[in-house]
Enzyme design. Structure first.
Site, PDB file in Angstrom:
ATOM      1  N   ASP A  27      -2.895  12.219  -8.458  1.00 61.65           N
ATOM      2  CA  ASP A  27      -3.750  11.558  -7.428  1.00 61.65           C
ATOM      3  C   ASP A  27      -5.048  10.820  -8.170  1.00 61.65           C
ATOM      4  OD1 ASP A  27      -5.251  10.329  -5.515  1.00 61.65           O
ATOM      5  OD2 ASP A  27      -4.751  11.744  -3.977  1.00 61.65           O
ATOM      6  N   GLU A  73      -8.157   1.536 -21.823  1.00 58.18           N
ATOM      7  CA  GLU A  73      -9.530   1.396 -22.647  1.00 58.18           C
ATOM      8  C   GLU A  73      -9.009   1.622 -24.193  1.00 58.18           C
ATOM      9  OE1 GLU A  73     -13.707   3.974 -23.302  1.00 58.18           O
ATOM     10  OE2 GLU A  73     -12.361   4.334 -21.727  1.00 58.18           O
TER      11      GLU A  73
END
Length: 409
Positions: free
Chosen positions: A309, A105
């Protein structure tokens, strides 16, 4: 000698399964065989070139605990934001930190970096881990509510037995909380563990399985699922926003009116109003569990960089940003209720992620245990605070669109 092409042909013919390749060759050759297979399996008019996915810098065997049917690696650009000075509970005093962020981004790192500049101008941020508890919540079936009540009574009278069974499975974790919930003929037990420097999901699962076996042998309860979604793992959940999961961590800073004007190009009052109407009122109207501007942006980028994670970004978005004007100055805070992080195990063992943890000085187990993961949580929370300050400042000064235009996004 069996080549990668030979192995790919055997998979295509049905002689071998994808997951069996490592049993017939080394991990790197197995990975190459799968890339060849994908190229051969493509449509005739499609040129499948996996040379970039296949160009990675670590031995494929290194990733065996993190991935199955490996074909290569995806590279995500990593930038750094900083410097940051943080008065933390686990972070070393006076050390300057740079936060690695992996993202695609555009403008995100620039935004966080601007927020870091504002925090530095204010003399640095404060940060503290307020709670550490990884949860697992199995669900049991009973005959009726009378039986449910009996099971809950047994659990409350025998917490020591359940804890002992759970702790026999680990040398590192500690059961710190056990809360029963009843819904008709369903009984949920929410186990909470201090997992030290590990994120601890696997540790909590294995320990809870052992405790469930004791419960089943001593009561009428039948285990239906080791995870009954009251944990709650990788899903938006009010219980995580209220009770916390993983690390509950907060960071705050005070900026003078002059610092807000110089670094964020606006006023404390304008930032306060944007936060109230956007992050608080707007989020409440939307029924959001997160009352913040972009905390998940920083959590996701830090997770990718440091081997966390990635799916648990869902929980990391459980953050509340507060802004107050105090005698003309700006007080800003971010509190993340459920930040699931670790510095040992899982993706933290991969080479590039290990290097990112080295940048922060938190790789591996801490001394005492748990302090490295606490420090990582404090760093991410302060990065989220920097991101909030920057975005709220851009909105307050009407510079959000122009900033993206300037950076060519």
């Amino acid at each position: 000698m069996t080549t990668a092409a030979d192995l790919a042909d055997r998979v295509l013919s049905g002689d071998l399964a994808l997951h069996e390749l490592e049993a017939h060759t080394d991990a790197d050759t197995a990975t190459k065989a799968r890339r060849i297979l994908l190229a051969q399996n493509a449509d005739a008019d499609v040129d499948v070139d996996l040379s970039t996915i296949g160009d990675f810098s670590f031995d494929a065997a290194t990733a065996e605990s993190a991935i199955e049917n490996m074909v290569g690696a995806v590279q995500i650009p990593v930038g750094i934001a900083g410097p940051l000075t943080i008065d933390g509970g686990a972070l070393p005093d006076g050390k300057t930190h740079y936060l690695p962020l992996a993202t695609t981004e555009g403008a995100l790192v620039a935004s966080v970096n601007r927020g870091c500049s504002a925090i530095q101008a204010g003399g640095g941020a404060n940060a503290r881990v307020l709670q550490s508890m990884m949860t697992r919540a199995p669900v049991f079936c009973v005959r009726d509510v009378h039986e449910a009540s009996a099971v809950v009574s047994w659990v409350r009278d025998n917490e020591d037995r359940l804890a002992a069974a759970a702790m026999e499975t680990t040398n590192h974790g500690e059961l710190t909380e056990l809360t029963p919930y009843v819904v008709g003929d369903s009984v949920f037990l929410r186990f909470g563990y201090d997992t030290k420097d590990a994120m601890g999901m696997n540790m909590a699962t294995i320990a809870t399985q052992a405790a469930c076996e004791v419960l089943e042998s001593e009561t009428a309860a039948d285990l239906i699922a080791l995870s009954g979604n009251l944990c709650t793992d990788k899903k938006p959940a009010a219980i995580n926003a209220i009770e916390g999961r993983g690390r509950t961590v907060a960071s705050d800073v005070v900026l003078t009116r002059e610092q807000v004007k110089d670094r964020l190009k606006t006023t404390p009052e304008a930032i306060e109003e944007v936060n109230t109407r956007k992050n608080l009122i707007g989020s409440a109207k939307a029924g959001s569990l997160g009352f913040n501007a972009q905390a998940a942006n920083v959590v996701a980028a830090a997770f990718l960089a440091t081997g966390q994670d990635a799916a648990q970004v869902v929980e990391g978005a459980n953050a509340i940003t507060t802004i107050d004007v105090r005698d003309g100055d700006l007080y800003a805070s971010v509190t993340i209720a459920s930040l699931d992080v670790g510095t040992v195990g899982g993706g933290t063992k991969l080479p590039t992620q290990s290097e990112a943890l080295d940048i922060l000085g938190v790789r591996g187990g801490g001394d005492p245990p748990g302090t490295n993961a606490d420090a990582l949580a404090e760093l991410i929370a302060t990065g989220a605070l920097a991101g909030e300050l920057s975005l709220l400042g851009a909105l307050a000064s009407s510079n959000l669109a122009s900033a993206h235009e300037q950076l060519g996004r």
